[in-house]
Design an enzyme around this catalytic site. Structure first.
Site, PDB file in Angstrom:
ATOM      1  N   LEU A 274      87.346  -5.741  66.018  1.00 32.96           N
ATOM      2  CA  LEU A 274      86.387  -5.684  64.922  1.00 32.96           C
ATOM      3  C   LEU A 274      85.384  -6.807  65.111  1.00 32.96           C
ATOM      4  O   LEU A 274      85.596  -7.718  65.907  1.00 32.96           O
ATOM      5  CB  LEU A 274      87.105  -5.827  63.578  1.00 32.96           C
ATOM      6  N   SER A 275      84.286  -6.775  64.344  1.00 40.53           N
ATOM      7  CA  SER A 275      83.279  -7.815  64.537  1.00 40.53           C
ATOM      8  C   SER A 275      83.855  -9.201  64.270  1.00 40.53           C
ATOM      9  O   SER A 275      83.450 -10.171  64.901  1.00 40.53           O
ATOM     10  CB  SER A 275      82.054  -7.560  63.652  1.00 40.53           C
ATOM     11  N   GLU A 276      84.822  -9.302  63.338  1.00 37.11           N
ATOM     12  CA  GLU A 276      85.477 -10.594  63.087  1.00 37.11           C
ATOM     13  C   GLU A 276      86.950 -10.393  62.749  1.00 37.11           C
ATOM     14  O   GLU A 276      87.321  -9.429  62.059  1.00 37.11           O
ATOM     15  CB  GLU A 276      84.824 -11.332  61.908  1.00 37.11           C
ATOM     16  N   THR A 277      87.761 -11.310  63.235  1.00 40.31           N
ATOM     17  CA  THR A 277      89.146 -11.450  62.801  1.00 40.31           C
ATOM     18  C   THR A 277      89.302 -12.846  62.223  1.00 40.31           C
ATOM     19  O   THR A 277      88.934 -13.834  62.874  1.00 40.31           O
ATOM     20  CB  THR A 277      90.126 -11.235  63.961  1.00 40.31           C
TER      21      THR A 277
ATOM     22  N   CYS B 178      81.241 -17.015  58.998  1.00 42.54           N
ATOM     23  CA  CYS B 178      81.294 -15.576  58.769  1.00 42.54           C
ATOM     24  C   CYS B 178      81.534 -15.296  57.293  1.00 42.54           C
ATOM     25  O   CYS B 178      82.570 -15.680  56.748  1.00 42.54           O
ATOM     26  CB  CYS B 178      82.388 -14.915  59.606  1.00 42.54           C
TER      27      CYS B 178
END
Length: 288
Positions: A44-47, A79
């Site tokens: 995903l774009s961020e974890t 983020c």
């Protein structure tokens, strides 16, 4: 080692909209390489990784936690959507008893507090300065071709280039605009730019709900071709559009395929409140 893990869609109240982030709860220290391996696995774009700051802390009663964010390629300094997702997991799944959570991060202390209709993030504001078109012309032309540009700003703190499209365009134009991100890392190799924000003035009247401004966000330099909804980009967009529109309270919509909305409020202390909802769509256990 078995780790609790969740996926939450942030800046939306509807599953499969907004921006999905994985949230991993760390009871114990995790070695450095595992953070990146997990983020790459989640893809995903961020974890986000939430860690306890003291051995006696717990996810239900403590109000202070460590928080780190990783894209599939690297650690990221700030983020918004993964912070919102992290707060949603603590509030709604771990039943955290506090009204406000404080996260120690690479970007300093960030707070998330409960609201009746969502979660409010307390984030820093970052100024963006006028940027000479000719210095970034190749980058912009490669990304959006001959699309008319009204203003260009650069944020040295976040390494984001903000490109405001002409007021002659509307929301549907921005939503359907084909943005070519593949060549961008090869054009801009100095490290100055890590993200591209496209933004457009909102359309007054006639729309329900009405938004003050629109945006899209691209970060192929960190392995994210297009990010669905980007809280960190609004730390730049908020002060920019506040000055342009003469407003401190604004409603924003990010025009990705999934789409997401944010309520933006500029505070007297030079920070910004960003409010959004979150829908937790997955809960499970990760074996490392």
């Amino acid at each position: 080692m078995k780790l609790p893990i969740f996926i939450a869609d942030a800046f939306t109240t509807t599953a499969f909209h907004g921006n999905p982030a994985a949230v991993c709860l760390l009871e114990n220290t995790l070695d450095e390489d595992s953070h990146q391996h997990i983020a790459r696995e989640m893809n995903l774009s961020e974890t986000a990784f939430i860690r306890k700051l003291q051995p006696t802390a717990n996810f239900t009663q403590s109000s202070h936690f460590g928080l780190r964010w990783f894209t599939p390629e690297s650690e990221f300094p700030l983020c918004g959507h993964a912070t919102l997702a992290s707060a949603a997991v603590l509030f709604h799944k771990m039943k955290n008893t506090n009204s406000t959570l404080t996260f120690a991060t690479m970007s300093g202390e960030l707070k998330a507090r409960r609201a009746e209709d969502g979660i409010v993030l307390d984030f820093p504001l970052y100024p963006a300065f006028p940027q000479d078109f000719h210095e970034v012309e190749d980058l912009i032309k490669a990304a959006i071709g001959d699309t008319l540009v009204q203003d260009i700003r650069y944020s040295p703190d976040t390494k984001n280039l903000m490109v405001r499209l002409s007021d002659s365009y509307n929301r549907s134009f921005l939503e359907t605009l084909k943005v070519n991100t593949e060549p961008l890392p090869g054009i801009e190799k100095t490290g100055k730019v890590k993200g591209l924000i496209l933004t457009l003035r909102g359309e007054p009247g006639g729309q329900t709900p009405q938004y003050d401004f629109y945006s899209r966000y691209f970060a192929p330099w960190v392995g994210v071709a297009e990010d669905p909804v980007t809280g960190s980009a609004h730390t730049i967009l908020g002060p920019y559009w506040s000055e342009e529109l003469g407003k401190k309270e604004m409603r924003a919509f990010q025009c990705s395929r999934r789409g997401g909305e944010l309520d933006i409020s500029l505070r007297p202390d030079g920070r910004v409140d960003m409010k959004g909802g979150a829908a937790i769509v997955l809960e499970g256990t990760l074996t490392v």
